[in-house]
Design a protein around this motif. Structure first.
Motif, PDB file in Angstrom:
ATOM      1  N   ARG A  38       0.824  -1.215   0.000  1.00  0.00           N
ATOM      2  CA  ARG A  38       0.000   0.000   0.000  1.00  0.00           C
ATOM      3  C   ARG A  38       0.854   1.259   0.000  1.00  0.00           C
ATOM      4  O   ARG A  38       0.469   2.279  -0.593  1.00  0.00           O
ATOM      5  N   HIS A  39       2.005   1.196   0.648  1.00  0.00           N
ATOM      6  CA  HIS A  39       2.836   2.388   0.788  1.00  0.00           C
ATOM      7  C   HIS A  39       4.015   2.397  -0.179  1.00  0.00           C
ATOM      8  O   HIS A  39       4.947   3.187  -0.002  1.00  0.00           O
ATOM      9  N   SER A  40       3.969   1.554  -1.184  1.00  0.00           N
ATOM     10  CA  SER A  40       5.005   1.597  -2.217  1.00  0.00           C
ATOM     11  C   SER A  40       4.333   1.758  -3.574  1.00  0.00           C
ATOM     12  O   SER A  40       3.963   2.872  -3.958  1.00  0.00           O
ATOM     13  N   ILE A  41       4.102   0.672  -4.277  1.00  0.00           N
ATOM     14  CA  ILE A  41       3.576   0.797  -5.642  1.00  0.00           C
ATOM     15  C   ILE A  41       2.149   1.341  -5.669  1.00  0.00           C
ATOM     16  O   ILE A  41       1.805   2.151  -6.543  1.00  0.00           O
TER      17      ILE A  41
ATOM     18  N   ASP B 189      12.788   1.122  -7.672  1.00  0.00           N
ATOM     19  CA  ASP B 189      12.857  -0.236  -7.146  1.00  0.00           C
ATOM     20  C   ASP B 189      11.567  -0.562  -6.395  1.00  0.00           C
ATOM     21  O   ASP B 189      10.983   0.300  -5.728  1.00  0.00           O
ATOM     22  N   ALA B 190      11.158  -1.829  -6.462  1.00  0.00           N
ATOM     23  CA  ALA B 190       9.899  -2.245  -5.844  1.00  0.00           C
ATOM     24  C   ALA B 190       9.920  -2.121  -4.328  1.00  0.00           C
ATOM     25  O   ALA B 190       8.860  -2.097  -3.695  1.00  0.00           O
ATOM     26  N   ASP B 191      11.107  -2.057  -3.724  1.00  0.00           N
ATOM     27  CA  ASP B 191      11.155  -2.001  -2.260  1.00  0.00           C
ATOM     28  C   ASP B 191      11.254  -0.574  -1.718  1.00  0.00           C
ATOM     29  O   ASP B 191      11.512  -0.375  -0.538  1.00  0.00           O
ATOM     30  N   ARG B 192      11.011   0.408  -2.566  1.00  0.00           N
ATOM     31  CA  ARG B 192      11.038   1.796  -2.099  1.00  0.00           C
ATOM     32  C   ARG B 192       9.654   2.244  -1.628  1.00  0.00           C
ATOM     33  O   ARG B 192       8.681   2.081  -2.345  1.00  0.00           O
ATOM     34  N   LEU B 193       9.598   2.816  -0.436  1.00  0.00           N
ATOM     35  CA  LEU B 193       8.360   3.391   0.064  1.00  0.00           C
ATOM     36  C   LEU B 193       8.135   4.757  -0.586  1.00  0.00           C
ATOM     37  O   LEU B 193       9.081   5.468  -0.919  1.00  0.00           O
ATOM     38  N   VAL B 194       6.864   5.111  -0.748  1.00  0.00           N
ATOM     39  CA  VAL B 194       6.506   6.344  -1.453  1.00  0.00           C
ATOM     40  C   VAL B 194       5.467   7.105  -0.629  1.00  0.00           C
ATOM     41  O   VAL B 194       4.489   6.513  -0.160  1.00  0.00           O
ATOM     42  N   GLY B 195       5.699   8.407  -0.453  1.00  0.00           N
ATOM     43  CA  GLY B 195       4.741   9.211   0.294  1.00  0.00           C
ATOM     44  C   GLY B 195       4.482  10.578  -0.299  1.00  0.00           C
ATOM     45  O   GLY B 195       3.669  11.336   0.238  1.00  0.00           O
ATOM     46  N   LEU B 196       5.163  10.909  -1.398  1.00  0.00           N
ATOM     47  CA  LEU B 196       5.005  12.224  -2.009  1.00  0.00           C
ATOM     48  C   LEU B 196       4.549  12.091  -3.453  1.00  0.00           C
ATOM     49  O   LEU B 196       5.049  11.238  -4.192  1.00  0.00           O
ATOM     50  N   PRO B 197       3.609  12.935  -3.898  1.00  0.00           N
ATOM     51  CA  PRO B 197       3.212  12.911  -5.310  1.00  0.00           C
ATOM     52  C   PRO B 197       4.307  13.517  -6.182  1.00  0.00           C
ATOM     53  O   PRO B 197       5.082  14.372  -5.740  1.00  0.00           O
TER      54      PRO B 197
ATOM     55  N   THR C 240      -1.778   5.859  -6.601  1.00  0.00           N
ATOM     56  CA  THR C 240      -2.794   6.716  -5.993  1.00  0.00           C
ATOM     57  C   THR C 240      -2.377   8.184  -5.996  1.00  0.00           C
ATOM     58  O   THR C 240      -3.192   9.077  -6.285  1.00  0.00           O
ATOM     59  N   LEU C 241      -1.122   8.438  -5.695  1.00  0.00           N
ATOM     60  CA  LEU C 241      -0.640   9.814  -5.599  1.00  0.00           C
ATOM     61  C   LEU C 241      -0.414  10.458  -6.965  1.00  0.00           C
ATOM     62  O   LEU C 241      -0.314  11.685  -7.056  1.00  0.00           O
ATOM     63  N   ASN C 242      -0.331   9.613  -8.002  1.00  0.00           N
ATOM     64  CA  ASN C 242       0.009  10.130  -9.336  1.00  0.00           C
ATOM     65  C   ASN C 242      -0.948   9.568 -10.397  1.00  0.00           C
ATOM     66  O   ASN C 242      -0.545   8.791 -11.273  1.00  0.00           O
ATOM     67  N   PRO C 243      -2.228   9.941 -10.325  1.00  0.00           N
ATOM     68  CA  PRO C 243      -3.203   9.357 -11.255  1.00  0.00           C
ATOM     69  C   PRO C 243      -2.943   9.712 -12.715  1.00  0.00           C
ATOM     70  O   PRO C 243      -3.440   9.018 -13.613  1.00  0.00           O
ATOM     71  N   ASP C 244      -2.170  10.761 -12.966  1.00  0.00           N
ATOM     72  CA  ASP C 244      -1.887  11.154 -14.344  1.00  0.00           C
ATOM     73  C   ASP C 244      -0.573  10.569 -14.867  1.00  0.00           C
ATOM     74  O   ASP C 244      -0.124  10.906 -15.958  1.00  0.00           O
ATOM     75  N   TRP C 245       0.045   9.683 -14.073  1.00  0.00           N
ATOM     76  CA  TRP C 245       1.261   8.989 -14.491  1.00  0.00           C
ATOM     77  C   TRP C 245       0.932   7.524 -14.795  1.00  0.00           C
ATOM     78  O   TRP C 245       0.057   6.936 -14.164  1.00  0.00           O
TER      79      TRP C 245
END
Length: 648
Positions: free
Chosen positions: A111-114, A184-192, A119-124
């Protein structure tokens, strides 16, 4: 690829601490937790620097005046970036299962990666590539003339190259051809992306702390000549090696050092050649605060074209900040797909400890046209059946453990500053590591050893005959009567690795890394630790040229030898000593360490074991604490991962 920078060495006078969770038993021997550093390890033996690419982006720019700034950006390359098209709104992710984000969408890590990327980048556009897709990218690279058909066949033939080697090249090809982000698949993401990417961004150069430029988080506009040069440098290493011939392979896999060289090393060399006018990657490894100054130069003089940031940890980086709330571990997801650090398997293969041929037969089926289908079999039935009869404990060794004295209430920690737990006591990481150790265990003695103490331990072992005096001199260096250095000391990682073993054999108790990434315990005079010391000595003193000591440069041995004398020798001896029918040859089979732990439960309380899953799930820690980052402490003492510096 991680054994981290040495959290090393110091002795505290009379400070005490303990582990109240331990059962009262006569003897305990622990085989636990070693960490390989991500990308950064294994055999560096005999590697030569990569020659400068024939397709140069720019000539070396002479200093315009006497005030030559080594961090001056290359204006020719900046002009090239300005000529490129805008950064495409594409995100490329590599993972064995293209639908993993759907199948495992309830996992917090997913949920907090891919899923956060989407979710944060619907236009990407976010695309997941499995192993077969990666090979298709390599075929496309050959079709476009970016790599040769011969190189393509080396990479995806039967047997194929290691997936790390294929994915390292595929991500560079993909970004050169299409542009966008690779994550990389193991990177957490929190910013658009809207808060990260600027209007003029054409290239991303985040740094992994102050160690190197990240290779696991990339972005570029398509057609970037830097990426073309990276491809060509990789190809030259792969197909010309050190003697004009393709790299030697075993079952399709190159040595660990070559694998590392074609990844982060080549990437960083080419970045420095293209972007900066007066620095090389070797300069960066030798200059204090070099990456901090490089980031400042990129931000100040990059004309908004180059995006950079220091990626400190899982909650502080280019695509993430503290708003994510906590670090979410990838272990549950990676365990489902059998994903493990690559260095262990590669090293075992090149040591002659090769896994069953059936692994490749099940994972890679040959097509009629000579290409390879890399979809993995998940049955594993035969392999599990073969493993079921293994892991019988060695009764003679158990009798030896019973003969030993009780486990001493001593904890040994190595760190450069003996009093770091006092001078840095306000750091959350320090409060929840060594200070917690002392408070929770007031009846245990906690001793911190600095580098001088480490050397004294080694000298003592040389004087007692545990190791030879010649070996002790090689490790700690020698001086003449005036104090002039005659021979330089070995790398502190090599010295600390042997010192901790000497401490365990002669004094017993617990050894803990200051960052609790490595953990050992034993009663004194455990013959297992003596056998580890002797094998390390054998490598150090007899595995060099002509059967003599290892080759050294300014006292340091090569990275591959350094790694061998650490986790490799340690695990080999544990498996050969503790189990009757398991060795380093076959532990690499799926489920090996899980079955080993299950077997150790039957040791009559002599051997303590647990799986260390994360920073708050292990032998000495549970979910009652949060994960606290070590980097502020390590930055204070300028401690960096050893592999990059040794390789340079």
């Amino acid at each position: 690829m991680n054994r981290s920078a040495p959290a090393l060495r110091t002795r505290n006078n009379g400070q005490r601490s303990s582990s109240s969770i331990l059962p009262m038993i006569r003897s305990i021997m622990l085989t636990c937790a070693f960490v390989y550093a991500f990308y950064l390890l294994s055999y560096f033996n005999n590697l030569q620097p990569i020659a400068e690419t024939p397709h140069k982006i720019h000539p070396q720019i002479p200093p315009p005046d006497s005030q030559w700034d080594p961090y001056r950006l290359n204006p020719t390359y900046l002009a090239h970036l300005e000529s490129l098209p805008p950064l495409p709104k594409k995100i490329h992710v590599f993972f064995p299962d293209k639908q993993y984000h759907i199948a495992h969408r309830d996992m917090p890590f997913v949920r907090h990666s891919i899923l956060a990327l989407q979710t944060l980048n619907p236009d990407w556009t976010v695309t997941v590539y499995d192993d077969a897709d990666i090979d298709d990218v390599l075929r496309r690279g050959a079709k476009e003339g970016l790599i040769t058909p011969e190189e393509r066949n080396v990479l995806i033939g039967r047997p194929p190259a290691h997936i790390v080697e294929r994915s390292d090249l595929a991500r560079i090809l993909l970004l050169y051809l299409e542009g966008g982000f690779y994550v990389d698949a193991d990177r957490l993401v929190g910013l658009p992306m809207s808060r990260v990417v600027e209007e003029d961004t054409k290239l991303c150069l985040p740094t992994f702390n102050d160690v190197n430029f990240c290779q696991d988080l990339l972005c570029t506009s398509p057609g970037n000549e830097l990426y073309l040069n990276i491809v060509r440098a990789m190809s030259r290493r792969r197909m010309e090696g050190r003697d004009g011939k393709p790299l030697e392979r075993r079952r399709g896999w190159v040595r660990g050092g070559d694998l590392f060289e074609m990844g982060p090393v080549v990437y960083n060399e080419q970045v420095m050649q293209a972007v900066f006018a007066g620095l090389s990657s070797k300069d960066m490894g030798m200059v204090e605060n070099s990456y901090e100054m490089a980031r400042e130069a990129l931000n100040k003089y990059g004309r908004g074209l180059i995006l950079t940031k220091k990626d400190k940890d899982c909650m502080d980086g280019l695509l993430v900040d503290s708003s994510i709330g906590q670090c979410f571990g990838r272990e549950e997801l990676f365990d489902l797909y059998g994903l493990k650090p690559w260095a262990e398997a590669v090293n075992a293969l090149w040591e002659g400890k090769e896994e069953d041929d059936k692994e490749n037969d099940e994972s890679h089926s040959q097509k009629e046209d000579g290409t390879t289908d890399n979809r993995k079999s998940h049955s594993g039935g035969d392999k599990d059946a073969a493993m079921s009869g293994l892991f019988k404990l060695n009764t003679q060794y158990l009798d030896h453990l019973r003969s030993l004295g009780p486990l001493p209430k001593q904890v040994h920690i190595l760190f450069p500053d003996k009093l770091y737990y006092e001078t840095q006591k306000d750091m959350p990481f320090v409060q929840h590591s060594i200070i917690a150790l002392m408070k929770l265990n007031p009846d245990w003695n906690v001793t911190v050893y600095d580098n001088n103490d480490v050397d004294n331990i080694i000298r003592g072992a040389g004087n007692s005959g545990l190791i030879s005096k010649e070996e002790a001199d090689i490790l700690v260096g020698t001086k003449d009567e005036t104090g002039t250095i005659l021979t330089e000391a070995a790398h502190i990682v090599e010295r600390s690795d042997i010192a901790r073993l000497i401490l365990m054999y002669t004094r017993g108790g617990f050894y803990l890394d200051a960052d609790r990434l490595d953990l050992q315990c034993t009663s004194p005079e455990n013959e297992l630790f003596l056998s580890i010391i002797r094998e390390c000595s054998e490598i150090r003193m007899k595995k060099g040229p002509g059967g003599g000591p290892l080759e050294r440069r300014k006292g340091w041995s090569r990275g591959g030898a350094l790694f061998d004398m650490g986790p490799v020798v340690y695990n080999k001896n544990i498996l050969n000593t503790v189990f009757e029918d398991v060795s380093y040859d076959n532990i690499g089979e799926r489920g090996g360490y899980t079955k080993a732990r299950e077997s150790l439960v039957n040791s009559d309380g002599l051997i303590l074991t647990k799986r260390d899953r994360s920073c708050n799930d292990g032998l000495l820690v549970d979910k009652s604490i949060e994960c606290h980052d070590r980097h502020a402490l390590y930055d204070t003492y300028s401690m960096k991962r050893w592999a990059v510096v040794v390789d340079v």
